[in-house]
Write a protein that holds these residues in place. Structure first.
Motif, PDB file in Angstrom:
ATOM      1  N   ASN A  66       0.870  -1.172   0.000  1.00 37.70           N
ATOM      2  CA  ASN A  66       0.000   0.000   0.000  1.00 37.70           C
ATOM      3  C   ASN A  66       0.907   1.222   0.000  1.00 37.70           C
ATOM      4  OD1 ASN A  66       0.905   0.152   2.658  1.00 37.70           O
ATOM      5  ND2 ASN A  66      -1.097  -0.245   3.577  1.00 37.70           N
ATOM      6  N   ASP A  67       0.369   2.383   0.316  1.00 34.25           N
ATOM      7  CA  ASP A  67       1.194   3.590   0.280  1.00 34.25           C
ATOM      8  C   ASP A  67       2.129   3.708   1.485  1.00 34.25           C
ATOM      9  OD1 ASP A  67      -0.053   4.208  -2.068  1.00 34.25           O
ATOM     10  OD2 ASP A  67      -1.421   5.693  -1.192  1.00 34.25           O
ATOM     11  N   LYS A  68       1.952   2.818   2.475  1.00 34.75           N
ATOM     12  CA  LYS A  68       2.740   2.897   3.700  1.00 34.75           C
ATOM     13  C   LYS A  68       3.928   1.939   3.724  1.00 34.75           C
ATOM     14  CE  LYS A  68      -1.537   4.075   6.124  1.00 34.75           C
ATOM     15  NZ  LYS A  68      -2.459   3.751   7.234  1.00 34.75           N
ATOM     16  N   GLY A  69       3.849   0.868   2.938  1.00 32.82           N
ATOM     17  CA  GLY A  69       4.928  -0.104   2.984  1.00 32.82           C
ATOM     18  C   GLY A  69       4.733  -1.220   1.985  1.00 32.82           C
ATOM     19  N   CYS A  70       5.601  -2.224   2.102  1.00 28.88           N
ATOM     20  CA  CYS A  70       5.610  -3.300   1.129  1.00 28.88           C
ATOM     21  C   CYS A  70       6.029  -4.614   1.790  1.00 28.88           C
ATOM     22  CB  CYS A  70       6.560  -2.955  -0.019  1.00 28.88           C
ATOM     23  SG  CYS A  70       6.517  -4.127  -1.370  1.00 28.88           S
ATOM     24  N   ILE A  71       5.297  -5.664   1.465  1.00 29.18           N
ATOM     25  CA  ILE A  71       5.646  -7.013   1.879  1.00 29.18           C
ATOM     26  C   ILE A  71       6.126  -7.779   0.660  1.00 29.18           C
ATOM     27  CG2 ILE A  71       4.758  -9.220   2.752  1.00 29.18           C
ATOM     28  CD1 ILE A  71       4.987  -7.173   4.940  1.00 29.18           C
ATOM     29  N   LEU A  72       7.303  -8.378   0.770  1.00 32.21           N
ATOM     30  CA  LEU A  72       7.870  -9.164  -0.312  1.00 32.21           C
ATOM     31  C   LEU A  72       7.817 -10.650   0.029  1.00 32.21           C
ATOM     32  CD1 LEU A  72      11.133  -7.133  -1.031  1.00 32.21           C
ATOM     33  CD2 LEU A  72       8.933  -6.942  -2.215  1.00 32.21           C
ATOM     34  N   SER A  73       7.623 -11.459  -0.985  1.00 32.18           N
ATOM     35  CA  SER A  73       7.816 -12.895  -0.828  1.00 32.18           C
ATOM     36  C   SER A  73       9.268 -13.171  -0.456  1.00 32.18           C
ATOM     37  CB  SER A  73       7.480 -13.591  -2.140  1.00 32.18           C
ATOM     38  OG  SER A  73       7.961 -14.928  -2.137  1.00 32.18           O
ATOM     39  N   PRO A  74       9.522 -14.243   0.292  1.00 34.19           N
ATOM     40  CA  PRO A  74      10.913 -14.635   0.518  1.00 34.19           C
ATOM     41  C   PRO A  74      11.692 -14.840  -0.780  1.00 34.19           C
ATOM     42  CG  PRO A  74       9.481 -15.805   2.032  1.00 34.19           C
ATOM     43  CD  PRO A  74       8.578 -15.059   1.085  1.00 34.19           C
ATOM     44  N   TYR A  75      10.993 -15.134  -1.865  1.00 33.63           N
ATOM     45  CA  TYR A  75      11.664 -15.271  -3.159  1.00 33.63           C
ATOM     46  C   TYR A  75      12.293 -13.949  -3.616  1.00 33.63           C
ATOM     47  CZ  TYR A  75       9.108 -19.700  -3.795  1.00 33.63           C
ATOM     48  OH  TYR A  75       8.605 -20.973  -3.663  1.00 33.63           O
ATOM     49  N   PHE A 119      14.067  -1.594  -2.076  1.00 36.69           N
ATOM     50  CA  PHE A 119      12.767  -1.019  -1.742  1.00 36.69           C
ATOM     51  C   PHE A 119      12.897   0.001  -0.610  1.00 36.69           C
ATOM     52  CE2 PHE A 119      11.110  -4.142  -4.473  1.00 36.69           C
ATOM     53  CZ  PHE A 119       9.750  -3.952  -4.649  1.00 36.69           C
ATOM     54  N   GLU A 120      13.705  -0.311   0.385  1.00 39.09           N
ATOM     55  CA  GLU A 120      13.824   0.581   1.545  1.00 39.09           C
ATOM     56  C   GLU A 120      14.710   1.789   1.255  1.00 39.09           C
ATOM     57  OE1 GLU A 120      12.974  -1.866   5.561  1.00 39.09           O
ATOM     58  OE2 GLU A 120      15.043  -1.964   4.848  1.00 39.09           O
ATOM     59  N   ASN A 121      15.819   1.583   0.611  1.00 33.16           N
ATOM     60  CA  ASN A 121      16.800   2.656   0.461  1.00 33.16           C
ATOM     61  C   ASN A 121      16.631   3.484  -0.803  1.00 33.16           C
ATOM     62  OD1 ASN A 121      18.988   2.286   2.761  1.00 33.16           O
ATOM     63  ND2 ASN A 121      18.349   0.259   2.096  1.00 33.16           N
ATOM     64  N   GLU A 122      16.165   2.882  -1.867  1.00 34.31           N
ATOM     65  CA  GLU A 122      15.968   3.607  -3.115  1.00 34.31           C
ATOM     66  C   GLU A 122      14.538   4.127  -3.254  1.00 34.31           C
ATOM     67  OE1 GLU A 122      18.433   4.376  -5.140  1.00 34.31           O
ATOM     68  OE2 GLU A 122      19.861   3.274  -3.885  1.00 34.31           O
ATOM     69  N   LEU A 123      13.571   3.319  -2.870  1.00 33.95           N
ATOM     70  CA  LEU A 123      12.165   3.713  -3.035  1.00 33.95           C
ATOM     71  C   LEU A 123      11.577   4.307  -1.760  1.00 33.95           C
ATOM     72  CD1 LEU A 123      10.842   0.644  -5.082  1.00 33.95           C
ATOM     73  CD2 LEU A 123      11.888   2.772  -5.914  1.00 33.95           C
ATOM     74  N   LYS A 124      12.288   4.182  -0.655  1.00 30.47           N
ATOM     75  CA  LYS A 124      11.859   4.736   0.641  1.00 30.47           C
ATOM     76  C   LYS A 124      10.540   4.132   1.110  1.00 30.47           C
ATOM     77  CE  LYS A 124      15.463   7.352   0.323  1.00 30.47           C
ATOM     78  NZ  LYS A 124      16.709   6.954   1.047  1.00 30.47           N
ATOM     79  N   LEU A 125      10.399   2.825   0.903  1.00 27.96           N
ATOM     80  CA  LEU A 125       9.220   2.103   1.364  1.00 27.96           C
ATOM     81  C   LEU A 125       9.619   1.170   2.510  1.00 27.96           C
ATOM     82  CD1 LEU A 125       7.403   0.995  -1.928  1.00 27.96           C
ATOM     83  CD2 LEU A 125       6.454   2.458  -0.149  1.00 27.96           C
ATOM     84  N   LYS A 126       8.915   1.260   3.617  1.00 22.01           N
ATOM     85  CA  LYS A 126       9.140   0.307   4.701  1.00 22.01           C
ATOM     86  C   LYS A 126       8.839  -1.088   4.163  1.00 22.01           C
ATOM     87  CE  LYS A 126       8.114  -0.422   9.575  1.00 22.01           C
ATOM     88  NZ  LYS A 126       7.326   0.051  10.750  1.00 22.01           N
ATOM     89  N   THR A 127       9.780  -2.010   4.293  1.00 20.23           N
ATOM     90  CA  THR A 127       9.677  -3.287   3.600  1.00 20.23           C
ATOM     91  C   THR A 127      10.138  -4.441   4.476  1.00 20.23           C
ATOM     92  OG1 THR A 127      10.142  -2.163   1.503  1.00 20.23           O
ATOM     93  CG2 THR A 127      10.361  -4.553   1.515  1.00 20.23           C
TER      94      THR A 127
END
Length: 213
Positions: A102-111, A119-127
């Motif tokens: 969503n606009d607040k963060g991102c969940i990634l598959s272990p894959y 995602f965290e350092n370039e896109l600034k999304l809590k991941t």
């Protein structure tokens, strides 16, 4: 209209064919005009018709929030997307199965765990990277908006804790709805597009979790 129940080409897998964000809903070109209008009214968004990977499975090959749309690097035809397109390298192409955001963060598959730094350092999304119900497919085992989330009934407490801390919303573990919400549902904070075959109790449970009243 907060909820619209429909089907695409006779199928209930709305979330694999479409992709909803706060401002745009992406749909296959072949979706009928009356459906397009009702989806636009329900989600209070514009609708963009497109294809990805020469396919109408837009939601299978992509994930998005209000700023970014994530697609595999094999995607060549980038049109009508109106967001910053992030092409992810690697062997995994069905990003709609592997990313929940969503606009607040991102969940990634272990894959995709090796993408966390980007995602965290370039896109600034809590991941964070996690399974749901011990399976590596967060994009289909859950659905989330900026207001709330729903998750497969076998999701573990530790997994829900990761989801809530990362995405910044409460998640409801589904009891009556037994399918895969990310594969069947299109939603944002303003409305819900759900399969026609959902029963009242299932639909009410999904609305409660996503806080669409």
């Amino acid at each position: 209209m907060l909820v619209y129940q429909t089907e695409f080409f006779g199928h209930s897998t709305l979330g694999l064919l479409g992709l909803a964000t706060e401002d745009v809903c992406y749909l296959p070109v072949e979706i009928e005009k009356i459906q397009t209008q009702k989806i636009s009214e329900t989600l209070q968004t514009k609708v963009k018709k497109t294809s990805l990977y020469n396919s109408f499975l837009i939601g299978l090959f992509s994930a998005a929030n209000s700023k970014y749309i994530f697609v595999p690097e094999i995607i060549s035809e980038i049109k009508n997307l109106e967001k910053e397109v992030i092409k992810l390298t690697g062997i995994f192409t069905t990003l709609g199965n592997l990313i929940l955001c969503n606009d607040k963060g991102c969940i990634l598959s272990p894959y995709l765990a090796e993408k966390k730094y980007f995602f965290e350092n370039e896109l600034k999304l809590k991941t964070e990277a996690t399974t749901i119900s011990d399976l590596p497919f967060p994009g289909i085992l859950a659905a989330v908006t900026n207001k709330g989330g729903i998750v497969h009934k076998n999701c573990k407490d530790a997994e829900i804790e990761i989801l809530e801390k990362t995405l910044g919303v409460e998640f409801k573990r589904l009891e009556f709805y037994e399918n895969f919400p990310g594969a069947e549902i299109l939603a944002n904070s303003k409305g819900l597009i759900a399969p026609k075959n959902l029963k009242g109790q299932e639909l009410a449970e999904i609305q409660e979790g996503l806080k669409i009243f």
